[in-house]
Design a protein around this motif. Structure first.
Motif, short mmCIF file in Angstrom:
data_model
loop_
_atom_site.label_atom_id
_atom_site.label_comp_id
_atom_site.label_asym_id
_atom_site.label_seq_id
_atom_site.Cartn_x
_atom_site.Cartn_y
_atom_site.Cartn_z
N GLN B 172 0.83 -1.21 0.00
CA GLN B 172 0.00 0.00 0.00
C GLN B 172 0.86 1.26 0.00
OE1 GLN B 172 -3.03 0.33 -0.58
NE2 GLN B 172 -3.80 2.22 0.35
N VAL B 173 1.97 1.22 0.72
CA VAL B 173 2.90 2.36 0.75
C VAL B 173 3.44 2.62 -0.66
CG1 VAL B 173 5.23 3.04 1.49
CG2 VAL B 173 3.56 2.22 3.18
N MET B 174 3.86 1.58 -1.34
CA MET B 174 4.44 1.76 -2.68
C MET B 174 3.39 2.22 -3.68
SD MET B 174 7.67 1.37 -2.45
CE MET B 174 8.30 1.08 -4.11
N GLU B 175 2.19 1.65 -3.60
CA GLU B 175 1.10 2.09 -4.48
C GLU B 175 0.77 3.57 -4.20
OE1 GLU B 175 -1.07 -0.03 -6.74
OE2 GLU B 175 0.89 -1.01 -6.69
N GLY B 176 0.78 3.91 -2.93
CA GLY B 176 0.48 5.29 -2.54
C GLY B 176 1.53 6.26 -3.04
N LEU B 177 2.79 5.89 -2.95
CA LEU B 177 3.86 6.78 -3.41
C LEU B 177 3.83 6.92 -4.94
CD1 LEU B 177 6.78 5.69 -1.05
CD2 LEU B 177 5.47 7.82 -0.94
N ASP B 178 3.51 5.84 -5.62
CA ASP B 178 3.38 5.92 -7.09
C ASP B 178 2.27 6.90 -7.48
OD1 ASP B 178 5.42 4.16 -7.60
OD2 ASP B 178 4.13 2.43 -7.98
N TYR B 179 1.20 6.91 -6.69
CA TYR B 179 0.10 7.84 -6.95
C TYR B 179 0.49 9.28 -6.61
CZ TYR B 179 -4.41 10.17 -6.41
OH TYR B 179 -5.45 11.05 -6.50
N MET B 180 1.20 9.42 -5.49
CA MET B 180 1.52 10.76 -4.96
C MET B 180 2.63 11.45 -5.75
SD MET B 180 2.33 11.51 -0.94
CE MET B 180 2.58 13.16 -0.25
N PHE B 181 3.66 10.69 -6.06
CA PHE B 181 4.86 11.24 -6.73
C PHE B 181 5.19 10.45 -7.99
CE2 PHE B 181 6.18 12.04 -2.08
CZ PHE B 181 5.91 13.40 -2.10
N PRO B 182 4.33 10.47 -9.02
CA PRO B 182 4.62 9.63 -10.20
C PRO B 182 5.94 9.97 -10.88
CG PRO B 182 2.77 11.14 -10.61
CD PRO B 182 3.05 11.19 -9.15
N ASN B 183 6.28 11.24 -10.97
CA ASN B 183 7.55 11.61 -11.63
C ASN B 183 8.74 11.13 -10.82
OD1 ASN B 183 6.18 12.94 -13.67
ND2 ASN B 183 6.22 14.91 -12.60
N TYR B 184 8.70 11.41 -9.54
CA TYR B 184 9.82 11.02 -8.67
C TYR B 184 10.00 9.51 -8.66
CZ TYR B 184 12.43 10.05 -4.40
OH TYR B 184 13.33 9.57 -3.49
N MET B 185 8.91 8.79 -8.49
CA MET B 185 9.01 7.33 -8.37
C MET B 185 9.47 6.71 -9.69
SD MET B 185 8.50 6.49 -5.19
CE MET B 185 7.98 4.77 -5.04
N ALA B 186 9.05 7.29 -10.80
CA ALA B 186 9.52 6.78 -12.10
C ALA B 186 11.02 7.04 -12.25
CB ALA B 186 8.75 7.46 -13.24
N ALA B 187 11.45 8.21 -11.82
CA ALA B 187 12.88 8.55 -11.93
C ALA B 187 13.74 7.66 -11.03
CB ALA B 187 13.09 10.03 -11.56
N MET B 188 13.16 7.21 -9.93
CA MET B 188 13.92 6.42 -8.95
C MET B 188 13.80 4.91 -9.19
SD MET B 188 15.48 8.56 -6.98
CE MET B 188 15.91 7.76 -5.42
N GLN B 189 13.08 4.53 -10.20
CA GLN B 189 12.85 3.10 -10.45
C GLN B 189 14.17 2.31 -10.42
OE1 GLN B 189 10.49 2.36 -13.92
NE2 GLN B 189 9.76 0.38 -13.17
#
Lengths: 235, 235
Positions: B172-189
């Protein structure tokens, strides 16, 4: 093997909640970073493997290595037979200890609203706004919650005549708030009678009086959680 | 008597951590405020006496009435035999669940740095500063901590091949962060490989696939903890 407590040696912080409980319960432990130093703590923590604690305080008790202040207190309370003896009640004490931890986190955010990595001086304006809101809303909401919890068994302690880990922690919270917001807390005197009663009753617990009078007790200061900045206590 | 969950009916929030665990563990419960409504929750909570929960979510299971998400999850995990079977390991899972709760609290403070009582629109400038610091410091610090915890048993779950309450929460944390910070999470993949593996593994748990595909699953939205505000995701 002695019980080891690992926490920063020069602040009360979250470690003081463990120190107070151990003193009240006459539980032997070694406050490792005060015997050694802060560098030893950093080194020890980094050497831990697997599912390690996120941050101090943590304890080492044989094979058990755990962080999180409420979990440490519940664990030690179980180990020493210092709970209520009833599962339903012990769960409620644990819940209250977690509420206290949440409150402590919010107290820290009062002087660090933007980032814990920045200095207070770099976020003073925001801290001023947050402190005003905190005193108006969150602080009384939490203290009324804790006062009601103490009222449930008639006081002075959470279990009535028997103290628990919740009481030593609420004592520290009240002492910390008196230090942090002397004007506000003086103005609000009488608003949370059970908590004020607790503040008088906890130092009478055998073992705690000696600790509180000793040099072991770490004074509140501006590197800890409860900090006194005059501008944040303006009415 | 059925297990009752009391939580706000229209946000995932902290309640979703309980819903996910119950779905994965095929634990029957009634989501009371979704059967009734939010007013019923407020009324029910105010009628509780004694050491009551500070805030939703809380559960009622016969005589047990407890709040605090990590405590609820640990309690249900014990009740259902869904832990590791070893006290030392269960303590570490509990500790991790409390770390997750701390992180969730910090996530909420990103969009509410001054006061939870104020609207986001009234603290946008401060939220912008806090979000930058959060992405630079706290977010990676926590995710590396969680990634290391998953690595301890080789993945994909916290206990290796066996899932626990920690895994449904980290999902749930990871799904939530993907929703909250899509650009950041994509960059940090690729930065937290075990967490990314977990995100793929958790939906395969029996019981959870059905739940995730159902209308019961509440989408992230701007009244919950993980909120998407474009300006807080600027790189």
């Amino acid at each position: 093997m002695s019980l080891e407590l690992w926490y920063w040696p020069e602040i009360p912080g979250r470690g003081e909640f463990i120190r107070l409980f151990c003193a009240a319960g006459e539980i032997d432990y070694v406050d490792m970073a005060r015997v050694e130093n802060a560098d030893a703590l950093v080194e020890h923590m980094h050497a831990l493997e697997g599912m390690r604690p996120f941050a101090p305080p943590y304890i080492v008790d044989g094979d058990v290595v755990i962080g999180q202040t409420p979990l440490i207190l519940q664990y030690l309370s179980d180990r020493e037979g210092l709970g209520s003896g009833e599962m339903e009640v012990d769960l409620k004490l644990f819940q209250l200890q977690m509420d206290i931890a949440d409150f402590v986190q919010e107290v820290h955010s009062v002087h660090h609203p933007i980032a814990s990595e920045l200095h207070y001086a770099d976020q003073m304006a925001e801290a001023f706004d947050r402190a005003q809101n905190f005193r108006a809303n969150r602080l009384p909401k939490y203290l009324i919650h804790f006062d009601n919890a103490l009222a449930a068994n008639g006081g002075p302690f959470s279990l009535g005549q028997q103290w628990s880990h919740v009481d030593t922690s609420l004592f520290q919270v009240m002492e910390g708030l008196d230090y942090m917001f002397p004007n506000y807390m003086a103005a609000m005197q009488g608003s949370w009678p059970y908590l004020e009663g607790l503040q008088g009753a906890v130092p009478e617990i055998d073992g705690l009086a000696d600790y509180l009078a000793s040099e072991e007790r770490i004074e509140f200061n501006e590197n800890g959680i409860f900090r006194h900045y005059e501008e944040l206590d303006e009415q």
